[in-house]
Motif scaffolding. Structure first.
Motif, PDB file in Angstrom:
ATOM      1  N   GLU A 132       0.821  -1.204   0.000  1.00  0.00           N
ATOM      2  CA  GLU A 132       0.000   0.000   0.000  1.00  0.00           C
ATOM      3  C   GLU A 132       0.857   1.258   0.000  1.00  0.00           C
ATOM      4  OE1 GLU A 132      -2.516  -0.378   3.362  1.00  0.00           O
ATOM      5  OE2 GLU A 132      -3.849  -1.882   2.451  1.00  0.00           O
ATOM      6  N   ARG A 171       2.595   6.049  -6.977  1.00  0.00           N
ATOM      7  CA  ARG A 171       1.539   6.768  -7.704  1.00  0.00           C
ATOM      8  C   ARG A 171       1.719   8.280  -7.565  1.00  0.00           C
ATOM      9  NH1 ARG A 171      -2.205   4.358  -5.586  1.00  0.00           N
ATOM     10  NH2 ARG A 171      -2.667   2.841  -7.243  1.00  0.00           N
ATOM     11  N   SER A 231      -0.236   8.697 -14.386  1.00  0.00           N
ATOM     12  CA  SER A 231      -0.663   7.854 -13.270  1.00  0.00           C
ATOM     13  C   SER A 231       0.170   6.582 -13.218  1.00  0.00           C
ATOM     14  CB  SER A 231      -2.139   7.469 -13.419  1.00  0.00           C
ATOM     15  OG  SER A 231      -2.327   6.654 -14.559  1.00  0.00           O
ATOM     16  N   GLU A 270      -1.049   3.605 -13.037  1.00  0.00           N
ATOM     17  CA  GLU A 270      -1.653   2.619 -13.919  1.00  0.00           C
ATOM     18  C   GLU A 270      -1.135   2.756 -15.342  1.00  0.00           C
ATOM     19  OE1 GLU A 270      -3.211   4.430 -11.791  1.00  0.00           O
ATOM     20  OE2 GLU A 270      -4.188   3.063 -10.382  1.00  0.00           O
ATOM     21  N   SER A 287      -5.891  -7.408 -14.672  1.00  0.00           N
ATOM     22  CA  SER A 287      -5.158  -6.354 -13.960  1.00  0.00           C
ATOM     23  C   SER A 287      -5.865  -6.077 -12.645  1.00  0.00           C
ATOM     24  CB  SER A 287      -5.087  -5.071 -14.798  1.00  0.00           C
ATOM     25  OG  SER A 287      -6.400  -4.613 -15.072  1.00  0.00           O
ATOM     26  N   ALA A 288      -5.089  -5.515 -11.713  1.00  0.00           N
ATOM     27  CA  ALA A 288      -5.649  -5.219 -10.398  1.00  0.00           C
ATOM     28  C   ALA A 288      -6.555  -3.993 -10.434  1.00  0.00           C
ATOM     29  CB  ALA A 288      -4.520  -5.009  -9.385  1.00  0.00           C
ATOM     30  N   PHE A 289      -6.583  -3.263 -11.557  1.00  0.00           N
ATOM     31  CA  PHE A 289      -7.364  -2.030 -11.669  1.00  0.00           C
ATOM     32  C   PHE A 289      -8.022  -2.011 -13.059  1.00  0.00           C
ATOM     33  CE2 PHE A 289      -2.884  -1.505 -12.502  1.00  0.00           C
ATOM     34  CZ  PHE A 289      -2.863  -1.087 -13.812  1.00  0.00           C
ATOM     35  N   ASP A 290      -9.009  -1.196 -13.192  1.00  0.00           N
ATOM     36  CA  ASP A 290      -9.680  -1.058 -14.494  1.00  0.00           C
ATOM     37  C   ASP A 290      -8.781  -0.280 -15.447  1.00  0.00           C
ATOM     38  OD1 ASP A 290     -11.905  -2.397 -13.555  1.00  0.00           O
ATOM     39  OD2 ASP A 290     -12.873  -0.558 -12.826  1.00  0.00           O
ATOM     40  N   THR A 319     -10.766  -7.490 -14.461  1.00  0.00           N
ATOM     41  CA  THR A 319     -10.197  -6.880 -13.251  1.00  0.00           C
ATOM     42  C   THR A 319     -10.066  -7.968 -12.183  1.00  0.00           C
ATOM     43  OG1 THR A 319     -11.226  -4.763 -13.756  1.00  0.00           O
ATOM     44  CG2 THR A 319     -10.467  -5.101 -11.497  1.00  0.00           C
ATOM     45  N   PRO A 347      -8.381  -8.309  -8.384  1.00  0.00           N
ATOM     46  CA  PRO A 347      -7.644  -7.676  -7.277  1.00  0.00           C
ATOM     47  C   PRO A 347      -6.439  -8.482  -6.815  1.00  0.00           C
ATOM     48  CG  PRO A 347     -10.016  -7.612  -6.880  1.00  0.00           C
ATOM     49  CD  PRO A 347      -9.799  -8.509  -8.053  1.00  0.00           C
ATOM     50  N   GLY A 403      -0.730  -5.195  -8.124  1.00  0.00           N
ATOM     51  CA  GLY A 403      -0.059  -4.064  -8.756  1.00  0.00           C
ATOM     52  C   GLY A 403       0.562  -4.401 -10.088  1.00  0.00           C
TER      53      GLY A 403
END
Length: 273
Positions: free
Chosen positions: A127, A134, A144, A146, A183-186, A213, A215, A219
């Protein structure tokens, strides 16, 4: 000198009468008394011998009983000693097993605590790393995290060696399912287009891509098809951190386990003594 035969005859008769009277009333009772006494003495001696033999038999029987009692006593003592020794060994073994079980439970608890702490440290580290990365990318590059991950993933696809590229191309051609990119994110639309263009460019084929997506993809981004996978993840960079933390916790657990063993050994020796 004249012999008075009448007187002689009378004296002889008197002597014979006296002898008969003595034999009849004196000698015979005495002889009978002597015979009776001898018979009684012989009977008493025979009874005494019988009693002596009986006493000898009883003495032998009593000695045999005493010997049997001593043998049984020795057997009972030996059996009691053996049972006491076996019970002592059993108690020592039970105590050792209980100590081993307690030690195993303690080590298991320490292991779970170490794992939980390791996971918590890893989670917080991820985290913090994600947040710092980020913010740093936004501050310095104006983009970003991402977007940078997407760029790193497409670069990973282009830098595949020939063998890996060949295996992945074979898996893509053999699979009728679309290629999954997780991926862990959209992913933003432009990122998705960039990844699709890179896949078409690298493998020279019109491949349908499905974005998902997940989780649990820490990362990063991963592509899977036909059992083959290509991925880029910050988890790779965190692996060394997790390994260092795990080694540190292992050293701490070993030190604590060694301290427990050293503390338990004197106590075990005292119990065994």
């Amino acid at each position: 000198m004249l012999i008075d035969w009448f007187t002689v005859a009378a004296q002889m008769v008197n002597f014979l009468i006296l002898m008969w009277l003595l034999k009849r009333f004196l000698y015979k009772p005495i002889l009978d008394a002597i015979d009776a006494r001898e018979t009684r003495i012989a009977t008493e001696l025979a009874d005494a011998g019988e009693k002596q033999n009986q006493a000898a038999k009883e003495r032998d029987a009593l000695q045999q009983k005493n010997d049997e009692f001593d043998r049984q006593r020795d057997e009972l003592l030996s059996k009691a000693k053996a049972e006491a020794e076996a019970e002592r060994h059993r108690l020592v073994d039970d105590a050792r097993q209980a100590a081993d079980a307690w030690r195993a439970q303690r080590q298991e608890a320490l292991y779970r605590e170490r794992q939980s702490l390791n996971e918590e440290i890893s989670r917080r580290a991820r985290e913090e790393v994600f947040a710092i990365a980020r913010q740093t990318l936004k501050d310095l590059a104006g983009t970003s995290l991402e977007e940078r991950m997407g760029e790193a993933f497409t670069r990973r696809l282009r830098e595949l060696d020939s063998e890996a590229q060949k295996d992945l191309a074979k898996a893509l051609s053999a699979s009728s399912d679309p290629v999954r990119v997780r991926s862990a994110f959209d992913l933003a639309p432009e990122q998705q287009h960039a990844i699709e263009d890179t896949i078409h460019e690298v493998f020279s084929a019109d491949i349908h891509v499905r974005f998902e997506t997940a989780p649990n993809v820490i990362g990063g981004i991963e592509l899977t098809a036909g059992g083959q996978k290509v991925a880029w993840s910050i988890a790779e960079y965190l692996a060394s951190l997790e390994k260092g933390v795990d080694e540190l916790l292992n050293e701490r657990a070993k030190a604590e386990a060694g301290a427990d063993v050293n503390a338990e050994q004197p106590e075990s020796e005292t119990k065994s003594q």
